[in-house]
Write an enzyme that holds these catalytic residues in place. Structure first.
Site, PDB file in Angstrom:
ATOM      1  N   ARG A  75       5.111  74.553  83.739  1.00  0.00           N
ATOM      2  CA  ARG A  75       6.514  74.862  84.084  1.00  0.00           C
ATOM      3  C   ARG A  75       6.574  76.267  84.678  1.00  0.00           C
ATOM      4  NH1 ARG A  75       9.995  74.395  78.884  1.00  0.00           N
ATOM      5  NH2 ARG A  75       9.901  72.162  79.221  1.00  0.00           N
ATOM      6  N   ARG A 144      12.843  82.251  77.427  1.00  0.00           N
ATOM      7  CA  ARG A 144      12.442  81.281  78.470  1.00  0.00           C
ATOM      8  C   ARG A 144      13.042  81.632  79.826  1.00  0.00           C
ATOM      9  NH1 ARG A 144      11.048  76.213  76.116  1.00  0.00           N
ATOM     10  NH2 ARG A 144      10.016  76.619  74.141  1.00  0.00           N
ATOM     11  N   LYS A 208      11.965  79.278  70.263  1.00  0.00           N
ATOM     12  CA  LYS A 208      12.337  79.496  71.667  1.00  0.00           C
ATOM     13  C   LYS A 208      13.667  80.244  71.773  1.00  0.00           C
ATOM     14  CE  LYS A 208      12.333  74.999  72.473  1.00  0.00           C
ATOM     15  NZ  LYS A 208      12.563  73.640  72.980  1.00  0.00           N
ATOM     16  N   LYS A 210      16.871  81.205  74.707  1.00  0.00           N
ATOM     17  CA  LYS A 210      17.371  80.863  76.050  1.00  0.00           C
ATOM     18  C   LYS A 210      18.578  81.701  76.448  1.00  0.00           C
ATOM     19  CE  LYS A 210      15.625  76.173  75.709  1.00  0.00           C
ATOM     20  NZ  LYS A 210      15.934  74.736  75.731  1.00  0.00           N
ATOM     21  N   CYS A 431      16.665  63.473  80.760  1.00  0.00           N
ATOM     22  CA  CYS A 431      15.455  64.262  80.503  1.00  0.00           C
ATOM     23  C   CYS A 431      14.230  63.459  80.928  1.00  0.00           C
ATOM     24  CB  CYS A 431      15.366  64.584  79.021  1.00  0.00           C
ATOM     25  SG  CYS A 431      14.972  63.140  78.025  1.00  0.00           S
ATOM     26  N   CYS A 437       6.529  62.844  77.577  1.00  0.00           N
ATOM     27  CA  CYS A 437       7.039  63.636  76.455  1.00  0.00           C
ATOM     28  C   CYS A 437       6.583  63.043  75.124  1.00  0.00           C
ATOM     29  CB  CYS A 437       8.563  63.708  76.485  1.00  0.00           C
ATOM     30  SG  CYS A 437       9.173  64.654  75.076  1.00  0.00           S
ATOM     31  N   CYS A 476      15.489  61.460  73.009  1.00  0.00           N
ATOM     32  CA  CYS A 476      15.466  61.815  71.586  1.00  0.00           C
ATOM     33  C   CYS A 476      16.573  62.829  71.340  1.00  0.00           C
ATOM     34  CB  CYS A 476      14.087  62.354  71.184  1.00  0.00           C
ATOM     35  SG  CYS A 476      13.865  64.117  71.467  1.00  0.00           S
ATOM     36  N   CYS A 480      17.449  67.711  75.648  1.00  0.00           N
ATOM     37  CA  CYS A 480      16.969  68.434  76.838  1.00  0.00           C
ATOM     38  C   CYS A 480      17.858  68.260  78.070  1.00  0.00           C
ATOM     39  CB  CYS A 480      15.534  68.032  77.152  1.00  0.00           C
ATOM     40  SG  CYS A 480      14.384  68.445  75.827  1.00  0.00           S
TER      41      CYS A 480
END
Ligand code: SRM
Ligand code: SF4
Length: 556
Positions: A75, A144, A208, A210, A431, A437, A476, A480
């Site tokens: 990414r 991120r 993470k 953001k 997503c 994934c 899920c 995302c």
């Protein structure tokens, strides 16, 4: 008695990683397997990579007693989501040579390449580096990719605000040189002092982190879904500062009621760049010092804030930055969609917003989008911007060059593809989910287009064809594609089954609610058919579907 805290295993991996080096060198040399060592799988995330395997062939390979088909996703770090045409050409070529060929625009305004075999990681990173692109800190327990409003025609101050995304990203980069050493063969750092990291220290963040910057009136970045949301306050065509919102995050886990999506809370206003940056930096240090390091499910800033309270957080932040936040300024969001087709900014440059279904750039039977973009990039007459709705904007086109770009778009039927797509399709995103994934319980981007094709006739039937309804699907509950902010959200529970959430708004200011659980396709269509009929009959004047659905469910 002091509380005994057992650290999550990842905490130890981070601390023992020698500045995010781990044993990646050894893992790369191991030719017996396409995988890397388990601890290194956590470490390479900080370098912007994930180890994955093709889940479509897992069973078949297991039957043949073959190892999983391992590969890596990389990414890019693209603060504000911008590439020059030369960088697009490089990305296109790298995707062809080292990855599956598909270029994926993510919901956070950057690009991912999938299917990169272990031996190809280094050549991929080196090729990106030649084009001044990197993947540092796009994954892992760290700040991120910083996202920023994508539509330059919105404000003469767009470029100024956009530059902040880059500056914030730079300020929050890790100090370790591991990325350069491992992937770019830079000399080893011998003096550890050189890479001491006052922000991340040796355990980085608990989870993470953001950051998004929105420029009202468009909330295309879904600013309230971020750990820090900055809302640009513009008065008399001057950027006067930012409202600061903290503690957004969307993930939840099925069956774990301690986890939940939460929208960021606006806590105040910072007038200067210096103050804004201090507030951002110290928000990270508070999360570093107080975030949960034993349960990763409860480690995001949103849980730290809910545990200690917003008042406590604000006091702690003001103590660390050494000034008081001002009262938040007024702002108004009116929408969060992309403005498709041609737009012109205040300087006269042209922009073409291309519809990219679920952010997937490839050539298929319907459309040769990848070839078209390659040809446009080769003219050198357009830059490339990515939106948080997984679309692409061909940007900064001079008046004299507009016709030649238009011709390429028409020849490849990109204009027809963009302009003829229905409102619901253009407002949809999904997503990645299967097959790469590892967390997917159901399909995402591979399935949503066909479901939309079945929803479109229902909208036609009820005379709702032109209705802007935001639809999002994830495989899920991690969220995302931000399904909890959609008017219609589908969240995968098992193969072919989705929870149906209803009630988001057009501004991204409201979470939706769970309406029905684990529906199969036919049940989804039956529910929507009925809901669309009720909406048509019972909506208030100019009421959006999400607003109606919430009212219909008895919510507010
Ligand atoms: Fe995500 C994990 C894909 C945006 C919440 N996400 C993953 C992984 C890396 C699976 C994994 O951990 O192994 C997925 C890789 C799939 C693949 O094969 O590529 C993945 N996330 C994506 C992307 C590519 C979806 C897309 O189709 O565009 C988005 C990449 C964004 C980027 O460029 O950085 C993406 N992920 C998001 C968002 C939306 C956002 O940030 O605006 C969220 C919800 C917001 C939030 O963070 O709260 C999101 N992803 C998660 C989570 C849950 C985090 C949590 O708080 O618990 C996970 C799982 C985890 O971290 O353990 C996850
Ligand atoms: Fe994977 Fe779930 Fe994220 Fe979809 S929402 S990409 S299935 S982690």
């Amino acid at each position: 008695m002091s509380e005994k805290i057992s650290l999550s295993p990842i905490e130890k991996v981070k601390i023992d990683s020698h500045g995010l080096r781990g044993t990646i060198h050894q893992s790369l040399k191991d030719e017996v397997t396409g995988a890397i060592r388990e601890d290194d799988q956590a470490v390479i995330k900080f370098h912007g990579m994930y180890q994955q395997d093709d889940r479509d062939v897992r069973e078949e390979r297991a039957e043949k007693k073959l190892d999983r088909l391992y590969s890596f996703m990389i990414r890019l770090r693209l603060p504000g989501g911008f590439l020059t045409s030369q960088q697009w050409i490089a990305t296109h070529e790298i995707a062809e040579e080292h990855a599956t060929g598909v270029i994926k625009i993510t919901t956070r305004q950057t690009l991912q390449l999938h299917g990169i075999f272990k031996s190809k990681i280094k050549p991929t990173i080196q090729a990106f580096n030649r084009s001044k692109l990197d993947s540092i800190a796009t994954c892992g327990d760290i700040n991120r990719n910083v996202v920023c409003a994508s539509h330059p025609k919105q404000s003469p101050l767009h470029e100024k605000v956009f530059a902040y995304a880059d500056k914030i990203s730079e300020m929050l980069m890790p100090k370790t040189r591991a990325y350069y050493e491992i992937w770019l063969d830079d000399e080893k750092i011998l003096d550890k002092k050189e890479e001491e990291d006052p922000l991340y220290q040796d355990a980085y963040l608990p989870r993470k982190f953001k950051i998004a910057i929105a420029i009202p009136p468009n909330n295309d970045v879904d600013v309230f879904a971020n750990d820090i949301g900055l809302i640009a306050i513009i008065e008399n065509n001057e950027l006067i500062g930012f409202n600061i919102a903290i503690g957004g995050g969307l993930s939840a886990t099925h069956g774990n009621s301690d986890t939940y999506p939460r929208l960021a809370t606006v806590i105040g206003f910072c007038a200067s760049e210096e103050q804004t940056f201090k507030a951002i930096y110290e928000t990270l240090t508070i999360q570093r010092d107080f975030g949960n390091r034993s349960d990763r499910k409860l480690a995001r800033l949103k849980y730290t804030i809910d545990k200690y309270g917003i008042r406590w957080f604000k006091d702690e932040l003001e103590r660390r930055v050494g000034f008081k936040l001002e009262t938040a300024r007024n702002y108004e969001f009116t929408d969060r969609k992309d403005y498709y087709g041609w737009q012109q900014n205040h300087k006269g440059y042209w922009y073409y917003n291309v519809f990219v279904e679920n952010g997937r750039i490839l050539d298929d039977d319907k459309i040769k989008l990848k070839s078209a973009l390659f040809e446009i990039a080769k003219t050198g007459k357009a830059n490339f911007r990515f939106t948080c709705n997984q679309n692409l904007i061909l940007s900064d086109i001079l008046e004299k060059d507009k016709i030649s770009i238009q011709k390429i778009l028409e020849r490849y039927k990109i204009t027809a593809h963009t302009e003829n797509a229905t409102a619901i399709r253009k407002n949809s995103m999904a997503c990645v989910a299967l097959s790469t994934c590892p967390l997917a319980l159901a399909e995402g981007q591979r399935y949503l287009p066909s479901l939309i094709s079945k929803i479109e006739p229902l909208l036609n039937k009820h005379g709702l064809k032109e209705e802007d309804i935001i639809v999002r699907m994830t495989g899920c509950p991690n969220g995302c594609a931000r399904p909890y902010l959609a008017e219609i959200g589908f969240v995968g529970t098992s193969p072919g089954r989705y929870n149906l959430h209803l009630g988001g708004d057009h501004q991204g200011k409201r979470l939706n609610k769970l309406y029905r659980e684990s529906l199969d396709e036919q049940s989804i269509l039956n529910e929507l058919d009925k809901l669309f009929s009720d909406f048509k009959m019972g909506r208030n004047k100019a009421e959006g579907f999400g607003d109606f659905a919430l009212r219909h469910q008895g919510g507010n």
